[in-house]
Design a protein around this motif. Structure first.
Motif, PDB file in Angstrom:
ATOM      1  N   LEU A   1       0.797  -1.143   0.134  1.00 42.84           N
ATOM      2  CA  LEU A   1      -0.040  -0.055  -0.021  1.00 42.84           C
ATOM      3  C   LEU A   1       0.806   1.432  -0.142  1.00 42.84           C
ATOM      4  CD1 LEU A   1      -2.772  -0.915   2.608  1.00 42.84           C
ATOM      5  CD2 LEU A   1      -2.963  -0.461   0.204  1.00 42.84           C
ATOM      6  N   LEU A   2       1.796   1.013   0.792  1.00 39.40           N
ATOM      7  CA  LEU A   2       2.801   2.312   0.911  1.00 39.40           C
ATOM      8  C   LEU A   2       3.341   2.548  -0.475  1.00 39.40           C
ATOM      9  CD1 LEU A   2       4.379   4.643   2.622  1.00 39.40           C
ATOM     10  CD2 LEU A   2       5.905   2.643   3.218  1.00 39.40           C
ATOM     11  N   ILE A   3       3.819   1.567  -1.210  1.00 39.02           N
ATOM     12  CA  ILE A   3       4.685   1.746  -2.392  1.00 39.02           C
ATOM     13  C   ILE A   3       3.563   2.305  -3.486  1.00 39.02           C
ATOM     14  CG2 ILE A   3       5.902   0.501  -4.170  1.00 39.02           C
ATOM     15  CD1 ILE A   3       7.233  -1.164  -1.953  1.00 39.02           C
ATOM     16  N   THR A   4       2.451   1.744  -3.595  1.00 35.26           N
ATOM     17  CA  THR A   4       1.678   2.134  -4.562  1.00 35.26           C
ATOM     18  C   THR A   4       0.672   3.310  -4.278  1.00 35.26           C
ATOM     19  OG1 THR A   4      -0.160   0.670  -3.537  1.00 35.26           O
ATOM     20  CG2 THR A   4       1.101  -0.184  -5.189  1.00 35.26           C
ATOM     21  N   ASN A   5       0.785   4.102  -3.239  1.00 34.48           N
ATOM     22  CA  ASN A   5       0.073   5.093  -2.948  1.00 34.48           C
ATOM     23  C   ASN A   5       0.801   6.481  -3.631  1.00 34.48           C
ATOM     24  OD1 ASN A   5      -0.505   7.776  -1.275  1.00 34.48           O
ATOM     25  ND2 ASN A   5      -2.229   6.520  -1.261  1.00 34.48           N
ATOM     26  N   VAL A   6       0.567   7.175  -4.541  1.00 33.06           N
ATOM     27  CA  VAL A   6       1.256   8.239  -5.173  1.00 33.06           C
ATOM     28  C   VAL A   6       1.726   9.294  -4.213  1.00 33.06           C
ATOM     29  CG1 VAL A   6       1.242  10.142  -6.758  1.00 33.06           C
ATOM     30  CG2 VAL A   6       0.107   8.272  -7.464  1.00 33.06           C
ATOM     31  N   ALA A   7       0.925   9.830  -3.367  1.00 32.22           N
ATOM     32  CA  ALA A   7       1.384  10.696  -2.187  1.00 32.22           C
ATOM     33  C   ALA A   7       2.417  10.170  -1.643  1.00 32.22           C
ATOM     34  CB  ALA A   7       0.079  11.029  -1.490  1.00 32.22           C
ATOM     35  N   THR A   8       2.151   9.123  -0.868  1.00 35.07           N
ATOM     36  CA  THR A   8       3.317   8.470   0.080  1.00 35.07           C
ATOM     37  C   THR A   8       4.678   8.348  -0.719  1.00 35.07           C
ATOM     38  OG1 THR A   8       1.526   7.397   1.130  1.00 35.07           O
ATOM     39  CG2 THR A   8       3.682   6.749   1.736  1.00 35.07           C
ATOM     40  N   MET A   9       4.373   7.876  -2.253  1.00 36.69           N
ATOM     41  CA  MET A   9       5.926   7.680  -2.900  1.00 36.69           C
ATOM     42  C   MET A   9       6.517   8.689  -2.821  1.00 36.69           C
ATOM     43  SD  MET A   9       4.259   5.579  -6.079  1.00 36.69           S
ATOM     44  CE  MET A   9       5.691   5.679  -7.063  1.00 36.69           C
ATOM     45  N   LEU A  10       5.894   9.988  -2.820  1.00 40.88           N
ATOM     46  CA  LEU A  10       6.749  11.294  -2.706  1.00 40.88           C
ATOM     47  C   LEU A  10       7.463  11.214  -1.600  1.00 40.88           C
ATOM     48  CD1 LEU A  10       3.956  13.846  -4.407  1.00 40.88           C
ATOM     49  CD2 LEU A  10       6.084  12.974  -5.418  1.00 40.88           C
ATOM     50  N   PHE A  11       6.883  10.941  -0.511  1.00 44.50           N
ATOM     51  CA  PHE A  11       7.536  11.188   0.864  1.00 44.50           C
ATOM     52  C   PHE A  11       8.860  10.248   0.802  1.00 44.50           C
ATOM     53  CE2 PHE A  11       3.187  11.625   2.627  1.00 44.50           C
ATOM     54  CZ  PHE A  11       2.965  12.944   2.247  1.00 44.50           C
ATOM     55  N   TRP A  12       8.944   9.101   0.240  1.00 49.11           N
ATOM     56  CA  TRP A  12      10.079   8.194   0.200  1.00 49.11           C
ATOM     57  C   TRP A  12      10.677   8.077  -0.937  1.00 49.11           C
ATOM     58  CZ3 TRP A  12      10.515   6.312   5.161  1.00 49.11           C
ATOM     59  CH2 TRP A  12       9.342   6.153   5.947  1.00 49.11           C
ATOM     60  N   LYS A  13      10.452   8.777  -1.825  1.00 49.69           N
ATOM     61  CA  LYS A  13      11.335   8.657  -3.251  1.00 49.69           C
ATOM     62  C   LYS A  13      12.716   9.234  -3.012  1.00 49.69           C
ATOM     63  CE  LYS A  13      10.748  10.136  -7.913  1.00 49.69           C
ATOM     64  NZ  LYS A  13       9.989   8.978  -8.630  1.00 49.69           N
ATOM     65  N   GLN A  14      13.747   8.516  -3.204  1.00 48.64           N
ATOM     66  CA  GLN A  14      14.937   9.041  -2.879  1.00 48.64           C
ATOM     67  C   GLN A  14      16.014   8.793  -4.096  1.00 48.64           C
ATOM     68  OE1 GLN A  14      16.047  10.364  -0.070  1.00 48.64           O
ATOM     69  NE2 GLN A  14      13.988  10.244   1.124  1.00 48.64           N
ATOM     70  N   ASP A  15      15.887   7.389  -4.784  1.00 42.61           N
ATOM     71  CA  ASP A  15      16.858   7.374  -5.730  1.00 42.61           C
ATOM     72  C   ASP A  15      16.664   7.615  -7.127  1.00 42.61           C
ATOM     73  OD1 ASP A  15      18.193   6.003  -3.704  1.00 42.61           O
ATOM     74  OD2 ASP A  15      16.990   4.132  -3.871  1.00 42.61           O
ATOM     75  N   ASP A  16      15.337   8.023  -7.636  1.00 43.69           N
ATOM     76  CA  ASP A  16      15.232   8.320  -8.945  1.00 43.69           C
ATOM     77  C   ASP A  16      15.797   9.660  -9.256  1.00 43.69           C
ATOM     78  OD1 ASP A  16      14.013   5.955  -9.259  1.00 43.69           O
ATOM     79  OD2 ASP A  16      11.763   6.800  -9.327  1.00 43.69           O
ATOM     80  N   THR A  17      16.169   9.758 -10.372  1.00 44.54           N
ATOM     81  CA  THR A  17      16.768  11.127 -10.940  1.00 44.54           C
ATOM     82  C   THR A  17      15.820  12.133 -11.287  1.00 44.54           C
ATOM     83  OG1 THR A  17      17.045  10.255 -13.211  1.00 44.54           O
ATOM     84  CG2 THR A  17      18.816  10.080 -11.558  1.00 44.54           C
ATOM     85  N   SER A  18      14.381  11.723 -11.358  1.00 48.37           N
ATOM     86  CA  SER A  18      13.452  12.672 -11.961  1.00 48.37           C
ATOM     87  C   SER A  18      12.032  12.155 -11.281  1.00 48.37           C
ATOM     88  CB  SER A  18      13.294  12.508 -13.503  1.00 48.37           C
ATOM     89  OG  SER A  18      12.842  11.587 -14.110  1.00 48.37           O
ATOM     90  N   ASP A  19      11.236  13.104 -11.151  1.00 53.63           N
ATOM     91  CA  ASP A  19       9.926  12.926 -10.656  1.00 53.63           C
ATOM     92  C   ASP A  19       9.062  13.714 -11.591  1.00 53.63           C
ATOM     93  OD1 ASP A  19       7.939  12.235  -9.174  1.00 53.63           O
ATOM     94  OD2 ASP A  19       8.274  12.848  -7.452  1.00 53.63           O
ATOM     95  N   VAL A  20       7.701  13.415 -11.728  1.00 49.20           N
ATOM     96  CA  VAL A  20       6.807  14.078 -12.421  1.00 49.20           C
ATOM     97  C   VAL A  20       5.423  14.709 -11.292  1.00 49.20           C
ATOM     98  CG1 VAL A  20       4.691  14.101 -14.037  1.00 49.20           C
ATOM     99  CG2 VAL A  20       7.159  12.929 -14.285  1.00 49.20           C
ATOM    100  N   ILE A  21       5.440  15.978 -11.295  1.00 48.70           N
ATOM    101  CA  ILE A  21       4.447  16.588 -10.320  1.00 48.70           C
ATOM    102  C   ILE A  21       3.655  17.488 -10.931  1.00 48.70           C
ATOM    103  CG2 ILE A  21       4.274  18.162  -8.498  1.00 48.70           C
ATOM    104  CD1 ILE A  21       7.078  17.155  -7.361  1.00 48.70           C
ATOM    105  N   ASP A  22       2.295  17.529 -10.994  1.00 53.22           N
ATOM    106  CA  ASP A  22       1.568  18.235 -11.799  1.00 53.22           C
ATOM    107  C   ASP A  22       1.818  18.396 -13.518  1.00 53.22           C
ATOM    108  OD1 ASP A  22       0.052  18.818  -9.803  1.00 53.22           O
ATOM    109  OD2 ASP A  22       0.892  20.844  -9.109  1.00 53.22           O
ATOM    110  N   ASP A  23       2.001  17.114 -13.656  1.00 55.18           N
ATOM    111  CA  ASP A  23       2.565  16.760 -15.284  1.00 55.18           C
ATOM    112  C   ASP A  23       3.818  17.489 -15.700  1.00 55.18           C
ATOM    113  OD1 ASP A  23       0.324  15.564 -15.811  1.00 55.18           O
ATOM    114  OD2 ASP A  23      -1.006  17.344 -16.156  1.00 55.18           O
TER     115      ASP A  23
END
Length: 298
Positions: free
Chosen positions: A13-35
């Motif tokens: 549940l933690l991993i699949t929830n978009v909002a919570t993914m933002l809280f824990w996201k660490q290693d990716d080099t990019s993210d998409v926020i409001d497109d």
């Protein structure tokens, strides 16, 4: 259910929830926020040259909201699991009634936006009633108490037909036909109301009249007759009223949803039970019914 399995569910549940993914996201080099693509190794804000980094932002979100977000997900999983085990079901009619009530509290929304809201509302409504039933389990409330409460507060449980309308009032049929011609060419109804309507109370709001039940005294009775012949998100032909020539726009139409005592009795019982127990509508008392491990402790 074992601790290991339940903990695995929580992690999923933690991993699949978009909002919570933002809280824990660490290693990716990019993210998409409001497109918009955000580089995680770049600043997300600059104030007179002082930077706020992506990592600082994520850390703040995690520290301030991460625990609450995870607890909320656990609460929902606990209630869903226990309700299934105990065979607690919620009437579709109850859900429809609550969605209708929530809809009347909204302003103007597109059909797509409303559909998205309804999906979220349905999830929240089911959670609330299932939680209420679980917390009220075992409480002793007599039939005479629920009957007396229903008799006193019957109307607050019913939903009566309601329509969401806008209108344009113009002084004559010639002006009305000009407005209709512009509508047929794709002009926006609210903008035309601002331009043409002579109703000073609504013209600056695009002619918006809000939701009104059919027994209201604030709208002419013929508005409801005209609205009955319209499909949602469509406008009427011009028609004569006491105040001028009107063009009506039907945004949303909601039918009667009414209940007998027998249909409402279990929900009234749960409501009265929580009142008698002075129990808030929170899932905390249910945590002890399952083995739960989470990153914030036992």
């Amino acid at each position: 259910m074992s601790k290991k399995l339940l903990f695995s569910i929580i992690v999923v549940l933690l991993i699949t929830n978009v909002a919570t993914m933002l809280f824990w996201k660490q290693d990716d080099t990019s993210d998409v926020i409001d497109d918009k693509e955000i580089k995680t190794n770049e600043a997300v804000a600059k104030i007179d040259g002082n930077e706020i980094t992506y990592q600082d932002w994520m850390k703040s979100l995690r520290e301030n909201y991460g625990k609450k977000q995870l607890k909320d997900q656990i609460d929902h999983q606990i209630v869903k699991q226990l309700a299934k085990e105990k065979g607690i079901t919620i009437s579709e009619k109850i859900v429809e009634r609550d969605i209708a009530l929530l809809t009347t509290m909204q302003g103007l929304t597109s059909e797509k936006e409303l559909n998205e809201l309804e999906e979220k509302w349905e999830e929240d409504i089911l959670y609330r009633y299932q939680l209420e039933a679980l917390l009220a389990e075992g409480a002793s409330i007599s039939d005479s108490e629920t009957q007396a409460y229903y008799t006193k507060y019957d109307r607050q449980y019913q939903f009566y037909e309601s329509v969401q309308l806008s209108h344009i009032i113009v002084p004559d049929m010639a002006t009305a036909e000009k407005v209709v011609d512009e509508l047929e060419q794709g002009a926006d109804f609210s903008l035309l109301a601002t331009e043409y309507s002579i109703d000073e109370d609504t013209k600056n709001n695009g002619g918006y009249l809000g939701f009104n039940s059919t027994d209201t005294q604030f709208l002419p009775a013929d508005y409801f007759d005209v609205a009955e012949g319209l499909e949602e998100y469509s406008y009427s032909e011009p028609f004569t009223t006491a105040n001028g020539v009107a063009i009506l726009y039907l945004h949303k139409s909601l039918p009667d949803i009414t209940f007998s005592y027998e249909e409402l009795q279990p929900y009234i019982r749960n409501e009265l039970a929580l009142q008698s127990m002075n129990q808030s509508l929170v899932a905390d008392p249910l945590w002890e019914k399952l083995d739960i491990e989470w990153v914030y402790g036992e």
